[in-house]
Design an enzyme around this catalytic site. Structure first.
Site, mmCIF file in Angstrom:
data_model
loop_
_atom_site.group_PDB
_atom_site.id
_atom_site.type_symbol
_atom_site.label_atom_id
_atom_site.label_comp_id
_atom_site.label_asym_id
_atom_site.label_seq_id
_atom_site.Cartn_x
_atom_site.Cartn_y
_atom_site.Cartn_z
ATOM 1 N N LYS A 46 0.797 -1.239 0.000
ATOM 2 C CA LYS A 46 0.000 0.000 0.000
ATOM 3 C C LYS A 46 0.825 1.283 0.000
ATOM 4 O O LYS A 46 0.368 2.338 0.438
ATOM 5 C CB LYS A 46 -1.015 0.044 1.162
ATOM 6 N N HIS A 101 7.718 -7.213 -2.115
ATOM 7 C CA HIS A 101 7.528 -6.674 -0.756
ATOM 8 C C HIS A 101 8.536 -7.318 0.204
ATOM 9 O O HIS A 101 8.423 -7.153 1.424
ATOM 10 C CB HIS A 101 6.128 -7.011 -0.227
ATOM 11 N N SER A 131 -4.895 3.184 3.926
ATOM 12 C CA SER A 131 -5.031 2.512 2.631
ATOM 13 C C SER A 131 -5.182 0.998 2.854
ATOM 14 O O SER A 131 -6.021 0.339 2.229
ATOM 15 C CB SER A 131 -3.799 2.819 1.775
ATOM 16 N N GLN A 223 -5.147 10.031 -12.058
ATOM 17 C CA GLN A 223 -6.345 10.026 -12.910
ATOM 18 C C GLN A 223 -6.130 9.171 -14.151
ATOM 19 O O GLN A 223 -6.998 8.379 -14.521
ATOM 20 C CB GLN A 223 -6.712 11.471 -13.326
#
Ligand code: A3P
Length: 293
Positions: A46, A101, A131, A223
């Protein structure tokens, strides 16, 4: 996920996502084929992994940049320990780009030759927490929490994929001399995307024309990624059994400071105390608010 913690698989003190992890990779890490020019994005969950995957895909793959290819971002920079789409790593052209990760102590030993480039993206952990809270409640494969308070405890205890946030970043930072690593924050990327793309290109020794940098930046905004099916997990959204409500988007909000809408004064102060205790020797810069300098 009804049975607490069952979705986690602990290996050598680190929590993987049980349903995805490839044990043949993590148990035989030092036997994995690593090339000198491999590039790894390292993140705690996240923290903007998909964002960095998209940026690297745009930097390295002309077809991604000029939109002539329809290859998913997560196939251009697949997850090393999960490889959930079974990309044939051996067939990837060099330089290969991966995401992971993994904590510093589980990556292949050959990383210490300092050839492999590591881009460590970190995010202020209050926004990571929020998040992650939304993400865990949304994904069928994760464990839902009925409140931020409950999730905050789980998160601070490291009972999540990625284990403890402080251990992850401290480990990588304290061992940075062993690796060829650059640290970059999510917030820096958010505040100055072009400058961040240039920093990344510089680290990767990859020269792009002004127009190409513009194209990378344009297609890496929140966006535009939200409407780019290659970069927003749109292929997963179609699956009935992916999320709990079949609504919402992987690219949820993409802002700095969302924690302010969720943490109480008490939770925030508690978090600050724990942060200050754990991070006092780590001089990395953290930005908690969009208006901060
Ligand atoms: P939010 O849940 O706060 O919106 P990861 O890929 O490591 O799981 O990180 C996901 C987080 O990064 C999500 O945060 C997501 O919206 C955010 N993110 C992804 N692409 C982004 C972009 N282009 N700009 C800003 N945030 C982005």
């Amino acid at each position: 996920m009804d049975n607490k913690g069952e979705y986690l698989l602990n290996f050598k003190g680190y929590n993987f996502q049980r349903s995805l992890v490839k044990m043949n990779i993590v148990e035989n890490m030092d036997d994995q084929e690593i090339r000198d020019d491999d590039v790894f994005i390292v993140t705690y969950p996240k923290s903007g992994t998909i964002w960095a995957q998209q940026i690297l895909s745009l930097i390295y793959f002309e077809g991604h940049r000029n939109n002539t290819e329809n290859i998913l971002t997560i196939d251009r920079a697949p997850f090393f320990e999960y490889n959930h789409r079974n990309v044939d790593f051996a067939k990837m052209p060099s330089p290969r780009t991966f995401a992971t990760h993994l904590p510093y102590y589980l990556v292949p030993k050959v990383f210490k030759n300092k050839k492999v480039k590591i881009l460590y993206i970190y995010r202020n952990p209050k926004d990571v927490l929020i998040s992650y809270f939304h993400f865990s409640n949304w994904m069928i494969t994760h464990e839902a929490s009925n409140s931020v308070e409950t999730f905050m405890e789980t998160f601070l205890d490291g009972r999540v994929v990625g284990s403890n946030w402080f251990d992850h970043i401290r480990g990588w930072y304290e061992h940075r001399q062993d690796f060829n690593i650059m640290f970059l924050s999510y917030e820096d990327m958010k505040k100055d995307l072009r400058g961040s793309v240039l920093k990344i290109c510089n680290f990767l020794e990859k020269e792009l024309s002004e127009e190409d940098v513009d194209a990378v930046v344009r297609q890496a905004t929140f966006q535009n990624m939200k409407s780019d099916p290659r970069a927003n997990y749109a292929h997963k959204q179609k699956l009935k059994n992916w999320t709990r409500n079949n609504q919402g988007k992987f690219l949820r909000k993409g802002t700095i400071g969302d924690w302010k809408h969720h943490l109480t004064v008490d939770q925030n102060e508690r978090f600050d105390r724990i942060f200050n205790r754990n991070m006092k020797n780590i001089p990395l810069k953290f930005i908690w608010d969009m208006n901060e300098e």
